[in-house]
Motif scaffolding. Structure first.
Motif, PDB file in Angstrom:
ATOM      1  N   ALA A  44       0.819  -1.218   0.000  1.00  0.00           N
ATOM      2  CA  ALA A  44       0.000   0.000   0.000  1.00  0.00           C
ATOM      3  C   ALA A  44       0.855   1.270   0.000  1.00  0.00           C
ATOM      4  N   ASP A  45       2.165   1.127   0.194  1.00  0.00           N
ATOM      5  CA  ASP A  45       3.054   2.303   0.230  1.00  0.00           C
ATOM      6  C   ASP A  45       3.584   2.653  -1.156  1.00  0.00           C
ATOM      7  N   ILE A  46       3.328   1.795  -2.132  1.00  0.00           N
ATOM      8  CA  ILE A  46       3.918   1.984  -3.460  1.00  0.00           C
ATOM      9  C   ILE A  46       2.920   2.697  -4.371  1.00  0.00           C
ATOM     10  N   ASN A  47       3.419   3.659  -5.134  1.00  0.00           N
ATOM     11  CA  ASN A  47       2.560   4.436  -6.044  1.00  0.00           C
ATOM     12  C   ASN A  47       3.217   4.558  -7.411  1.00  0.00           C
ATOM     13  N   LEU A  48       2.399   4.698  -8.433  1.00  0.00           N
ATOM     14  CA  LEU A  48       2.905   4.944  -9.781  1.00  0.00           C
ATOM     15  C   LEU A  48       2.293   6.236 -10.319  1.00  0.00           C
ATOM     16  N   PRO A  49       3.014   6.941 -11.196  1.00  0.00           N
ATOM     17  CA  PRO A  49       2.456   8.169 -11.757  1.00  0.00           C
ATOM     18  C   PRO A  49       1.141   7.883 -12.492  1.00  0.00           C
ATOM     19  N   GLY A  50       0.167   8.733 -12.269  1.00  0.00           N
ATOM     20  CA  GLY A  50      -1.111   8.622 -12.990  1.00  0.00           C
ATOM     21  C   GLY A  50      -2.021   7.526 -12.470  1.00  0.00           C
ATOM     22  N   GLN A  51      -1.705   6.973 -11.310  1.00  0.00           N
ATOM     23  CA  GLN A  51      -2.485   5.820 -10.851  1.00  0.00           C
ATOM     24  C   GLN A  51      -3.899   6.212 -10.422  1.00  0.00           C
ATOM     25  N   LEU A  52      -4.805   5.255 -10.605  1.00  0.00           N
ATOM     26  CA  LEU A  52      -6.194   5.414 -10.194  1.00  0.00           C
ATOM     27  C   LEU A  52      -6.426   4.595  -8.926  1.00  0.00           C
ATOM     28  N   THR A  53      -7.534   4.906  -8.244  1.00  0.00           N
ATOM     29  CA  THR A  53      -7.916   4.129  -7.067  1.00  0.00           C
ATOM     30  C   THR A  53      -9.021   3.161  -7.452  1.00  0.00           C
ATOM     31  N   GLY A  54      -8.827   1.903  -7.132  1.00  0.00           N
ATOM     32  CA  GLY A  54      -9.841   0.899  -7.419  1.00  0.00           C
ATOM     33  C   GLY A  54     -10.589   0.508  -6.163  1.00  0.00           C
ATOM     34  N   SER A 295      -8.794   1.110 -18.341  1.00  0.00           N
ATOM     35  CA  SER A 295      -8.628   2.560 -18.158  1.00  0.00           C
ATOM     36  C   SER A 295      -7.351   3.081 -18.803  1.00  0.00           C
ATOM     37  N   GLY A 296      -6.398   2.185 -19.062  1.00  0.00           N
ATOM     38  CA  GLY A 296      -5.117   2.622 -19.612  1.00  0.00           C
ATOM     39  C   GLY A 296      -4.212   3.275 -18.583  1.00  0.00           C
ATOM     40  N   ARG A 297      -4.523   3.112 -17.311  1.00  0.00           N
ATOM     41  CA  ARG A 297      -3.695   3.733 -16.256  1.00  0.00           C
ATOM     42  C   ARG A 297      -3.408   2.715 -15.145  1.00  0.00           C
ATOM     43  N   PRO A 298      -2.341   2.949 -14.367  1.00  0.00           N
ATOM     44  CA  PRO A 298      -2.086   2.048 -13.231  1.00  0.00           C
ATOM     45  C   PRO A 298      -3.246   2.133 -12.239  1.00  0.00           C
ATOM     46  N   VAL A 299      -3.550   1.019 -11.588  1.00  0.00           N
ATOM     47  CA  VAL A 299      -4.654   0.996 -10.629  1.00  0.00           C
ATOM     48  C   VAL A 299      -4.178   0.394  -9.308  1.00  0.00           C
ATOM     49  N   LYS A 300      -4.455   1.115  -8.240  1.00  0.00           N
ATOM     50  CA  LYS A 300      -4.097   0.618  -6.907  1.00  0.00           C
ATOM     51  C   LYS A 300      -5.373   0.290  -6.143  1.00  0.00           C
ATOM     52  N   MET A 301      -5.355  -0.878  -5.511  1.00  0.00           N
ATOM     53  CA  MET A 301      -6.523  -1.303  -4.738  1.00  0.00           C
ATOM     54  C   MET A 301      -6.064  -1.741  -3.352  1.00  0.00           C
ATOM     55  N   VAL A 302      -6.735  -1.249  -2.328  1.00  0.00           N
ATOM     56  CA  VAL A 302      -6.406  -1.616  -0.953  1.00  0.00           C
ATOM     57  C   VAL A 302      -7.712  -1.965  -0.249  1.00  0.00           C
ATOM     58  N   MET A 303      -7.753  -3.107   0.394  1.00  0.00           N
ATOM     59  CA  MET A 303      -8.975  -3.478   1.125  1.00  0.00           C
ATOM     60  C   MET A 303      -9.083  -2.677   2.420  1.00  0.00           C
ATOM     61  N   THR A 304     -10.312  -2.437   2.832  1.00  0.00           N
ATOM     62  CA  THR A 304     -10.538  -1.922   4.186  1.00  0.00           C
ATOM     63  C   THR A 304     -10.530  -3.132   5.128  1.00  0.00           C
ATOM     64  N   ARG A 305     -10.458  -2.861   6.424  1.00  0.00           N
ATOM     65  CA  ARG A 305     -10.496  -3.972   7.381  1.00  0.00           C
ATOM     66  C   ARG A 305     -11.804  -4.748   7.277  1.00  0.00           C
ATOM     67  N   ASP A 306     -12.891  -4.022   7.062  1.00  0.00           N
ATOM     68  CA  ASP A 306     -14.196  -4.657   6.887  1.00  0.00           C
ATOM     69  C   ASP A 306     -14.162  -5.651   5.717  1.00  0.00           C
ATOM     70  N   GLU A 307     -13.525  -5.247   4.627  1.00  0.00           N
ATOM     71  CA  GLU A 307     -13.421  -6.141   3.465  1.00  0.00           C
ATOM     72  C   GLU A 307     -12.524  -7.340   3.760  1.00  0.00           C
ATOM     73  N   VAL A 308     -11.443  -7.092   4.511  1.00  0.00           N
ATOM     74  CA  VAL A 308     -10.531  -8.192   4.860  1.00  0.00           C
ATOM     75  C   VAL A 308     -11.297  -9.270   5.622  1.00  0.00           C
ATOM     76  N   PHE A 309     -12.085  -8.831   6.608  1.00  0.00           N
ATOM     77  CA  PHE A 309     -12.843  -9.813   7.395  1.00  0.00           C
ATOM     78  C   PHE A 309     -13.923 -10.499   6.558  1.00  0.00           C
ATOM     79  N   ARG A 310     -14.682  -9.702   5.816  1.00  0.00           N
ATOM     80  CA  ARG A 310     -15.841 -10.279   5.126  1.00  0.00           C
ATOM     81  C   ARG A 310     -15.470 -11.122   3.916  1.00  0.00           C
ATOM     82  N   ALA A 311     -14.301 -10.835   3.322  1.00  0.00           N
ATOM     83  CA  ALA A 311     -14.057 -11.464   2.017  1.00  0.00           C
ATOM     84  C   ALA A 311     -12.683 -12.104   1.849  1.00  0.00           C
ATOM     85  N   SER A 312     -11.886 -12.184   2.894  1.00  0.00           N
ATOM     86  CA  SER A 312     -10.612 -12.912   2.774  1.00  0.00           C
ATOM     87  C   SER A 312     -10.496 -13.870   3.955  1.00  0.00           C
TER      88      SER A 312
END
Lengths: 774, 158
Positions: A44-54, A295-312
């Motif tokens: 979650a600390d890594i970023n790329l130029p032009g990245q979108l949030t998924g 989208s043609g752009r880098p995409v970063k996705m990070v789960m919330t804690r709620d998602e971690v519990f419910r879906a992993s």
């Protein structure tokens, strides 16, 4: 464990020798300073130029047919660059492969990461968006219209096995049962492990005790939520940075799911913020790639804690029936286990892994273990540190105590009388080689913990654990640099800093150079051959064996350079103490050449020095442990307070002893959390009621007493340094040890997990109804 | 979406940033200012991985809005060491193997520093309760407690 060992596997015999680096504690771990200064880079600390949030849209229903998905409004929102759903991922046929310690079926994997026909659990992904900011992405999720037909659901494993239970998969016929059932059910498969004649065994017994146990699903609880960053380029290549225990497995899964060539996918594992078995599977990675492609752009996705519990995660909730038969003299004649395990929304619980652990701590002639893998409306279970084994030990070790009490035999003695040792026939196949189980029991007996006086409402519990060590495909490259330093490129993900330290120690020992001259560096998927994921306690054992092989390979190359310089034959050169030396005085008078001297000259004498290992390790060794715990039960609140805890375990050989002890601490405290508080709670709609750390109560510092540790070392004969895996065994005994301690303290047998204050209080009230009524 | 202009001091440096109303201080630190040492473990103030100090007060930065940082002095893990010189707590964490995966470590260090500022001579029990707001899943806490006790002793002697 559970995986079939290769007949072409690599074992390197244990060599007893004087060690300089292995077995001592390095001054500083190579990862530590970056971690204490906040510089270590997690996904979650890594970023790329032009990245979108998924972001992912998830089903609010436990079980529902997805009739339609309309994303047109979301797509119109300014800042939204891509929306995907089931139509954007290829469907997959039935296809099985290993993912960490668990087998997966790609037909199910693609349906786990994105629902197709039905949503099968609360939190099941149904769509995903990529937008220029998180707030826009969240707003877009609300604009996606999903039409659901809500179906009856089933959460509990016993309910799911009933003939009239709602079916998750209408075409699921139980595998492993003869004759093949005609009707579909939620029992996906039945697995059997047996030895001897179980009926005869019970006939030989003077006492037979049968008890039923229930445990709730629990999460691995890593503090770092799943995070992935992906970029898909026009050339058809995908690059991913992700939070994983096994980047090669993630690459393989991505390639399969997205129908890409493996060579077109590059995965870099970031520093891992905890996995414990839960980060072997793809969740966000393919979604981020498809969103990036769209989208043609880098995409970063990070789960919330709620998602971690419910879906992993989580590990299976279980219903377990244990039956043990024993003679008056204390010899166990038969042991049987019925294991009903939740697998979550698709088949594939940890049964193949934990079944072998059921009775393997004891030498028993007649054993029967039957496991049922049961689908229910929960997230697909994944591995969690010795997957499935703590729950069986909860049952077995509790029944062992009941038997001991009935026969008036000391609790440690009854375990010693029946303990597995070298030559014991296991119920899962092999006979055991040299193991250190009896040594851990003897050490427990002699430990000063056993002499500590207990007060009122205080009790002591004992329990034991066993886990095998996985080997599997392991690759490493050792580069000897021009300045006399060495870089080990390893590909079995270092999950917490100890492995890269141990690898460096092993390379330093092999090459005969100082620890500080070696650096172990994590590979991405393009710079090394395939490595299996870090699972089954294989990290230091298997990765360490690859480090040995790569080092010895490099030593051969260095001896070759020395032979060329001296103009002698290769077999006239030996490697000792960091130097090439003439094998004998007959070879000639040559000054020894140091590693640094050879490294500097190697280019001219044939090329750079590197050593390789591309092996399938089969030399893992079984690990055993014994735990002691003292508790105090508060009769007014039902709270169980831990007073003292002791862990004794056979590590084979502890490469980095203080870190091995730290692994013992961490695993045991996870087991303590499991025992006392941790559980998935679902409401009547099948929606998870406690998807946060406030209500899913993991141990905090003030819950835990001082922990004593003792390392036993009975070397694993198939590993050059005698190493056994250590990470998983210590999570196995705490459930049973605490349950046994509660009985010792207040005379109640806790057979339903967790042993939380309300449950303990209810059990106390039941045991003394008159007092409760007052 | 209209953004707010916020002026603040972070680890001694004057820093201005723009943020949305709903963005937390943690979002701002991590996503806008690229100070990624503070981690998001839960986003609900339960795990302590995002701990920072705000005018010297220990807070979960996920529970503070970015706009609330206006005029405040913020200290994060990135400002804990003095150049190459680690803070005694950082050094003792390394020495005592008080970290494994390390994701909780920045929050624990900030939290431990605040604890020792208030109570330079804590008992073991006080350290355990003082750090009870910081979850660690790897270590079982024992080595963390030892590291903090050892650092406290060294800091008292210095």
């Amino acid at each position: 464990m559970g995986m079939k060992p290769s007949p072409f596997g690599t074992q390197i015999p244990y060599e007893e020798k004087e060690l300089k680096v292995v077995g001592s504690n390095p001054e500083a771990r190579p990862d530590a300073v970056d971690k204490v200064t906040g510089k270590a880079r997690y996904a979650a600390d890594i970023n790329l130029p032009g990245q979108l949030t998924g972001k992912v849209l998830r089903s609010p229903h436990a079980h529902a047919r997805i009739k339609s998905i309309d994303a047109s409004e979301a797509e119109k929102l300014k800042g939204v660059k891509a929306v995907i759903c089931r139509d954007d991922l290829p469907d997959m046929p039935v296809m099985h492969a290993a993912a960490g310690e668990i087998m997966v079926n790609f037909r199910d994997v693609t349906r786990t990461i994105m629902a197709r026909e039905k949503a099968l659990f609360d939190g099941h992904p149904v769509a995903a968006v990529a937008a220029t900011s998180e707030s826009i992405a969240k707003a877009a999720l609300k604009l996606i219209k999903v039409e659901y037909e809500v179906l009856p659901h089933v959460i509990d494993v016993v309910d799911a096995m009933k003939p009239d239970a709602p079916l998750l998969h209408e075409d699921q016929i139980t595998k492993g049962v003869e004759p093949t059932p005609e009707k579909p059910s939620n029992i996906a498969a039945q697995m059997v492990s047996k030895l001897g004649d179980i009926e005869e065994g019970f006939e030989q017994a003077d006492l037979v005790v049968e008890r039923e146990f229930n445990t709730k699903a629990a999460h691995q609880g890593y503090i770092e939520p799943h995070a992935s960053l992906a970029i898909y380029t026009e050339g058809g290549n995908a690059e991913v940075w992700t939070s994983t225990q096994g980047h090669f497995l993630i690459r393989a899964q991505i390639a399969e799911i997205l129908e890409m060539d493996i060579s077109r996918v590059k995965v870099t594992p970031a520093e891992l913020g905890g996995g414990f078995g839960g980060k072997n599977m793809i969740y966000l990675e393919p979604l981020a790639i498809v969103l990036s492609k769209k989208s043609g752009r880098p995409v970063k996705m990070v789960m919330t804690r709620d998602e971690v519990f419910r879906a992993s995660g989580p590990t299976s909730g279980t219903n377990i029936i244990i039956k043990i038969g024993i003679t008056k003299g204390g010899k166990i004649t038969a042991a049987q286990a019925i294991l009903n395990y939740q697998s979550g929304c698709f088949p594939g619980s940890s049964l193949p892994l934990c079944t072998p652990t059921a009775f393997t701590r004891y030498d028993i002639a007649n054993v029967l273990v039957i496991g049922n893998d049961v689908t229910c409306n929960r997230p697909k279970v994944t591995a969690y540190r010795s997957p499935g084994a703590p729950m069986i030990a909860f049952g077995v070790e509790t029944v062992m105590d009941e038997i001991a009490e009935e026969l008036n035999i000391d609790r440690l003695e009854i375990r010693l009388m029946n303990a597995a040792k070298e030559g014991t026939q296991t119920h899962f196949g092999p006979k055991l080689g040299p193991i250190g189980f009896i040594e851990t029991l003897e050490a427990a007996k002699a430990h000063n913990h056993m002499k500590e006086k207990l007060g009122p409402n205080q009790g002591r519990g004992i329990a034991t654990g066993f886990w095998n060590t996985l080997g599997m495909e392991t690759s490493a490259t050792l580069n000897v640099n021009q300045d006399g330093t060495a870089s080990l490129i390893y590909g079995t993900v270092d999950v917490a800093g100890g492995m890269r330290t141990a690898y460096s120690q092993i390379v330093a020992e092999e090459l005969g150079i100082p620890f500080k001259k070696v650096r172990a560096i994590q590979s991405d998927t393009s710079s090394l051959g395939f490595n299996f994921t870090t699972a089954g306690s294989r990290g230091t054992a298997a990765g360490g064996m690859a480090a040995v092989k790569a080092s010895r390979d490099a030593i051969t190359r260095m001896c070759e350079v020395a032979a060329r310089i001296w103009e002698v034959e290769l077999d006239q050169v030996v490697w000792e103490d960091g130097h090439a030396r003439p094998a004998s005085s007959n070879v000639g008078e040559f000054e020894p050449l140091s590693l640094a001297e050879i490294a500097m000259k190697a280019g001219f004498y044939g090329g750079t020095i590197a050593g390789h290992a591309e092996i399938n390790v089969t030399g893992g060794g079984p690990g055993f442990g014994t735990h002691l715990v003292d508790v105090e039960v508060d009769r007014e609140t039902g709270a169980v307070k831990l007073l003292r805890y002791t862990i004794i375990q056979d590590a084979g050989k502890a490469v980095f002893p203080e870190y091995v002890k730290a692994q013992f601490h961490g695993a045991a405290v996870q087991g303590i959390g499991l025992a006392l508080n941790e559980e998935y709670i679902y409401d009547e709609n099948g929606v998870m009621a406690n998807p946060g750390f406030l209500d899913y109560r993991m141990p905090v510092a003030s819950d835990i007493p001082v922990i004593d540790t003792q390392i036993v070392e009975v070397p694993n004969p198939n590993h050059p340094y005698g190493i056994r895996g250590v990470g998983e065994v210590p999570i196995i005994p705490p459930l049973a040890a605490i349950s046994n301690a509660i009985y010792d303290a207040v005379g109640i047998r806790m057979r339903d997990h967790p042993m939380s204050p309300p449950k303990v209080l209810a059990a106390l009230d039941e045991a003394a109804p008159a007092t409760a009524a007052e | 979406m209209k953004k707010h202009h916020v002026s603040t001091t972070i680890n001694g440096d004057e820093v201005d940033f723009l943020c949305e109303t709903s963005e937390t201080l943690l979002d701002v630190l991590r996503d806008h200012l690229h100070l990624t040492g503070a981690k998001e473990g839960c986003g609900t103030g339960d795990c302590g991985a995002c701990s920072v100090t705000l005018d010297g007060v220990l807070v979960c930065s996920c529970l503070v809005l970015g706009v609330e940082a206006e005029g405040k002095e913020i200290e994060t893990i990135e400002g804990m060491a003095d150049g190459d010189e680690l803070h005694p707590l950082q050094r003792k964490f390394v020495e005592h193997i008080a970290l494994q995966c390390g994701i909780c470590t920045p929050g624990l260090l900030i939290s431990a520093r605040s604890l020792l500022e208030k109570n330079p001579n804590p008992t073991e029990e006080e350290v355990r309760f003082g750090l009870a707001g910081n979850l660690c899943r790897c270590t079982g806490y024992q080595n963390i407690i030892e590291a903090v006790m050892d650092a406290a002793q060294e800091m008292r002697g210095a």
